[in-house]
Design a protein around this motif. Structure first.
Motif, PDB file in Angstrom:
ATOM      1  N   LYS A   1       0.852  -1.191   0.000  1.00  0.00           N
ATOM      2  CA  LYS A   1       0.000   0.000   0.000  1.00  0.00           C
ATOM      3  C   LYS A   1       0.889   1.243   0.000  1.00  0.00           C
ATOM      4  CE  LYS A   1      -3.863  -2.220   2.374  1.00  0.00           C
ATOM      5  NZ  LYS A   1      -4.736  -2.198   3.585  1.00  0.00           N
ATOM      6  N   MET A   2       0.947   1.881  -1.158  1.00  0.00           N
ATOM      7  CA  MET A   2       1.782   3.054  -1.317  1.00  0.00           C
ATOM      8  C   MET A   2       1.069   4.065  -2.218  1.00  0.00           C
ATOM      9  SD  MET A   2       5.672   1.539  -1.764  1.00  0.00           S
ATOM     10  CE  MET A   2       5.403   0.658  -3.287  1.00  0.00           C
ATOM     11  N   CYS A   3       1.616   5.257  -2.257  1.00  0.00           N
ATOM     12  CA  CYS A   3       1.142   6.270  -3.189  1.00  0.00           C
ATOM     13  C   CYS A   3       2.351   7.058  -3.672  1.00  0.00           C
ATOM     14  CB  CYS A   3       0.140   7.214  -2.517  1.00  0.00           C
ATOM     15  SG  CYS A   3      -0.462   8.537  -3.606  1.00  0.00           S
ATOM     16  N   GLN A   4       2.513   7.140  -4.973  1.00  0.00           N
ATOM     17  CA  GLN A   4       3.636   7.877  -5.562  1.00  0.00           C
ATOM     18  C   GLN A   4       3.126   9.138  -6.233  1.00  0.00           C
ATOM     19  OE1 GLN A   4       6.254   5.687  -8.247  1.00  0.00           O
ATOM     20  NE2 GLN A   4       6.693   7.576  -9.365  1.00  0.00           N
ATOM     21  N   VAL A   5       3.714  10.272  -5.891  1.00  0.00           N
ATOM     22  CA  VAL A   5       3.429  11.543  -6.543  1.00  0.00           C
ATOM     23  C   VAL A   5       4.749  12.069  -7.086  1.00  0.00           C
ATOM     24  CG1 VAL A   5       2.549  13.888  -6.295  1.00  0.00           C
ATOM     25  CG2 VAL A   5       1.479  12.017  -5.018  1.00  0.00           C
ATOM     26  N   ASN A   6       4.878  12.086  -8.393  1.00  0.00           N
ATOM     27  CA  ASN A   6       6.150  12.372  -9.054  1.00  0.00           C
ATOM     28  C   ASN A   6       7.215  11.429  -8.507  1.00  0.00           C
ATOM     29  OD1 ASN A   6       5.229  14.354 -10.879  1.00  0.00           O
ATOM     30  ND2 ASN A   6       5.234  15.879  -9.247  1.00  0.00           N
ATOM     31  N   ARG A   7       8.261  11.917  -7.860  1.00  0.00           N
ATOM     32  CA  ARG A   7       9.329  11.021  -7.426  1.00  0.00           C
ATOM     33  C   ARG A   7       9.241  10.612  -5.950  1.00  0.00           C
ATOM     34  NH1 ARG A   7      11.340  13.971 -11.629  1.00  0.00           N
ATOM     35  NH2 ARG A   7      12.761  12.918 -13.060  1.00  0.00           N
ATOM     36  N   ARG A   8       8.277  11.120  -5.221  1.00  0.00           N
ATOM     37  CA  ARG A   8       8.121  10.767  -3.800  1.00  0.00           C
ATOM     38  C   ARG A   8       7.086   9.656  -3.644  1.00  0.00           C
ATOM     39  NH1 ARG A   8       8.715  13.323   1.169  1.00  0.00           N
ATOM     40  NH2 ARG A   8      10.784  13.825   0.339  1.00  0.00           N
ATOM     41  N   CYS A   9       7.502   8.549  -3.037  1.00  0.00           N
ATOM     42  CA  CYS A   9       6.622   7.401  -2.812  1.00  0.00           C
ATOM     43  C   CYS A   9       6.430   7.222  -1.311  1.00  0.00           C
ATOM     44  CB  CYS A   9       7.219   6.145  -3.437  1.00  0.00           C
ATOM     45  SG  CYS A   9       6.029   4.798  -3.590  1.00  0.00           S
ATOM     46  N   THR A  10       5.174   7.227  -0.857  1.00  0.00           N
ATOM     47  CA  THR A  10       4.855   7.181   0.569  1.00  0.00           C
ATOM     48  C   THR A  10       4.046   5.932   0.886  1.00  0.00           C
ATOM     49  OG1 THR A  10       4.780   9.598   0.636  1.00  0.00           O
ATOM     50  CG2 THR A  10       3.757   8.428   2.468  1.00  0.00           C
ATOM     51  N   TYR A  11       4.409   5.282   1.988  1.00  0.00           N
ATOM     52  CA  TYR A  11       3.668   4.103   2.445  1.00  0.00           C
ATOM     53  C   TYR A  11       2.385   4.519   3.140  1.00  0.00           C
ATOM     54  CZ  TYR A  11       7.451   0.813   1.474  1.00  0.00           C
ATOM     55  OH  TYR A  11       8.386   0.032   0.844  1.00  0.00           O
ATOM     56  N   HIS A  12       1.380   3.670   3.011  1.00  0.00           N
ATOM     57  CA  HIS A  12       0.128   3.849   3.736  1.00  0.00           C
ATOM     58  C   HIS A  12      -0.155   2.573   4.499  1.00  0.00           C
ATOM     59  CE1 HIS A  12      -0.920   7.649   1.862  1.00  0.00           C
ATOM     60  NE2 HIS A  12      -0.501   7.151   0.709  1.00  0.00           N
ATOM     61  N   GLY A  13      -0.539   2.699   5.759  1.00  0.00           N
ATOM     62  CA  GLY A  13      -0.831   1.525   6.572  1.00  0.00           C
ATOM     63  C   GLY A  13      -0.585   1.810   8.031  1.00  0.00           C
ATOM     64  N   ASP A  14      -0.973   0.854   8.868  1.00  0.00           N
ATOM     65  CA  ASP A  14      -0.812   1.008  10.312  1.00  0.00           C
ATOM     66  C   ASP A  14       0.635   0.794  10.719  1.00  0.00           C
ATOM     67  OD1 ASP A  14      -3.553   1.363  10.496  1.00  0.00           O
ATOM     68  OD2 ASP A  14      -3.926  -0.778  10.758  1.00  0.00           O
ATOM     69  N   GLU A  15       0.973   1.259  11.927  1.00  0.00           N
ATOM     70  CA  GLU A  15       2.302   0.987  12.468  1.00  0.00           C
ATOM     71  C   GLU A  15       2.484  -0.519  12.572  1.00  0.00           C
ATOM     72  OE1 GLU A  15       3.097   2.932  16.091  1.00  0.00           O
ATOM     73  OE2 GLU A  15       2.809   4.953  15.302  1.00  0.00           O
ATOM     74  N   GLY A  16       3.675  -0.979  12.255  1.00  0.00           N
ATOM     75  CA  GLY A  16       3.941  -2.406  12.307  1.00  0.00           C
ATOM     76  C   GLY A  16       3.741  -3.098  10.975  1.00  0.00           C
ATOM     77  N   ASN A  17       3.244  -2.376   9.983  1.00  0.00           N
ATOM     78  CA  ASN A  17       3.128  -2.944   8.652  1.00  0.00           C
ATOM     79  C   ASN A  17       4.486  -3.504   8.242  1.00  0.00           C
ATOM     80  OD1 ASN A  17       3.261  -3.110   5.745  1.00  0.00           O
ATOM     81  ND2 ASN A  17       1.380  -1.926   5.670  1.00  0.00           N
TER      82      ASN A  17
END
Length: 324
Positions: A193-209
């Motif tokens: 579960k991630m989201c990339q906007v241009n060159r920045r990719c950010t994880y989405h999810g609960d702590e401990g993923n």
């Protein structure tokens, strides 16, 4: 003007194809003779560029230099790229869009493609799917591509394993490509579960993923490596991490976080101290750090203080792609 300035060798002699044809059909060759005639009548050497303070000898050579420069710039176009798990089917599909990117074929021809959006389905093979029928592998990084078929003027997206490098298996008719992202397949053979906007990719999810956490309740009196390759793709150096150190009871408490194999505090490192001298926790979010760039993508950490029960959690929040 009636006179004509003659320069040795300054004749139009283009023999190759116009490489910029895909870009709004601008054809340098079609106007080459006209430009040479005009410049000769003005008494200007047609092979000279005042802007570059360079002489190429012929209009053809000058155009070739210009084409090479423009092609290089077009190949780097990368604007408005957004990649995210599809809401309805996040484990198998990605929504891919871009505003403008440049794609290159094996002959070096650059194609600029604008305003694209599609769903990449990892259950499919070919355009807007996987590059081969091979099932997705667990705990593996994949490359996301923009691809183009010049015969049908069709853009699409593609996903291929990191092991294929820059040589994904291209669908029939698609000859140009550009890597636009990197995606992780987790231990359940599903898309992270991630989201990339241009060159920045950010994880989405609960702590401990599992894709986020790279250290769980770790303690080391000396600088120790933390492998981040489960959360950071190959070739990436710049990452953002979140840190929790608890409990911090005792004296002399401190937590050191360093990039790569740097020894000691500072030098691309962070010195984190608890909010309370005895007790409490260290919670720091959004800390920029550099990996060592090796296969394990190591960073380093160290706990100090008298409380041997102190432990650290480190999670990767996001990373910056440097190869697209």
């Amino acid at each position: 003007m009636s006179g004509t300035a003659v320069y040795p060798g300054a004749t139009y002699s283009h023999t190759g194809a116009a490489r910029l044809t895909p870009l709004t059909d601008v054809k340098f060759n079609a106007v080459g003779d006209e430009i040479q005639t005009i410049e000769e009548n003005l008494g200007v050497n047609p092979g000279t560029s005042a802007a570059r303070a360079a002489t190429y000898g012929t209009v053809d050579a000058r155009f070739e230099a210009d084409e090479a420069l423009v092609n290089a710039l077009l190949a780097e176009l990368f604007k408005g790229v957004i990649i995210a798990n599809t809401i309805a089917t996040p484990t198998t599909k990605l929504d891919v869009a871009w505003a403008l990117i440049g794609m290159t074929d094996s002959a070096g021809v650059v194609f600029t493609r604008a305003t694209f959006s599609a769903t990449l389905d990892t259950a499919a093979v070919g355009a807007n799917g996987k590059d081969t029928a091979t099932a997705l592998a667990i705990n593996t990084w994949y490359r996301v591509w923009g691809i183009y078929n010049p015969n049908t003027a069709t853009s699409a997206t593609l996903i291929s394993p990191e092991a294929s490098g820059n040589s994904p298996t291209m669908p029939s008719g698609y000859t140009a490509k550009r890597q636009i992202g990197a995606w992780r397949v987790d231990s359940s053979t599903t898309l992270a579960k991630m989201c990339q906007v241009n060159r920045r990719c950010t994880y989405h999810g609960d702590e401990g993923n599992g894709n986020l956490r790279v250290l769980g309740l770790g303690r080391s009196a000396t600088m120790a490596n933390v492998a981040c390759s489960s959360a950071v793709p190959p070739g990436v150096r710049s990452i953002i991490v979140n840190v929790l150190v608890a409990p911090t009871g005792g004296t002399g408490n401190c937590f050191l976080l360093n990039g790569g194999a740097v020894a000691g505090a500072g030098q691309n490192g962070k010195r984190l101290t608890p909010d309370v001298a005895a007790g409490g926790e260290i919670r720091n979010f959004g800390i920029p750090i550099m990996t060592d760039g090796g296969a394990n993508q190591n960073i380093q950490y160290k706990n100090t203080g008298t409380n041997t029960g102190q432990g650290a959690y480190i999670e990767v929040d996001s990373f910056d792609l440097t190869f697209v």
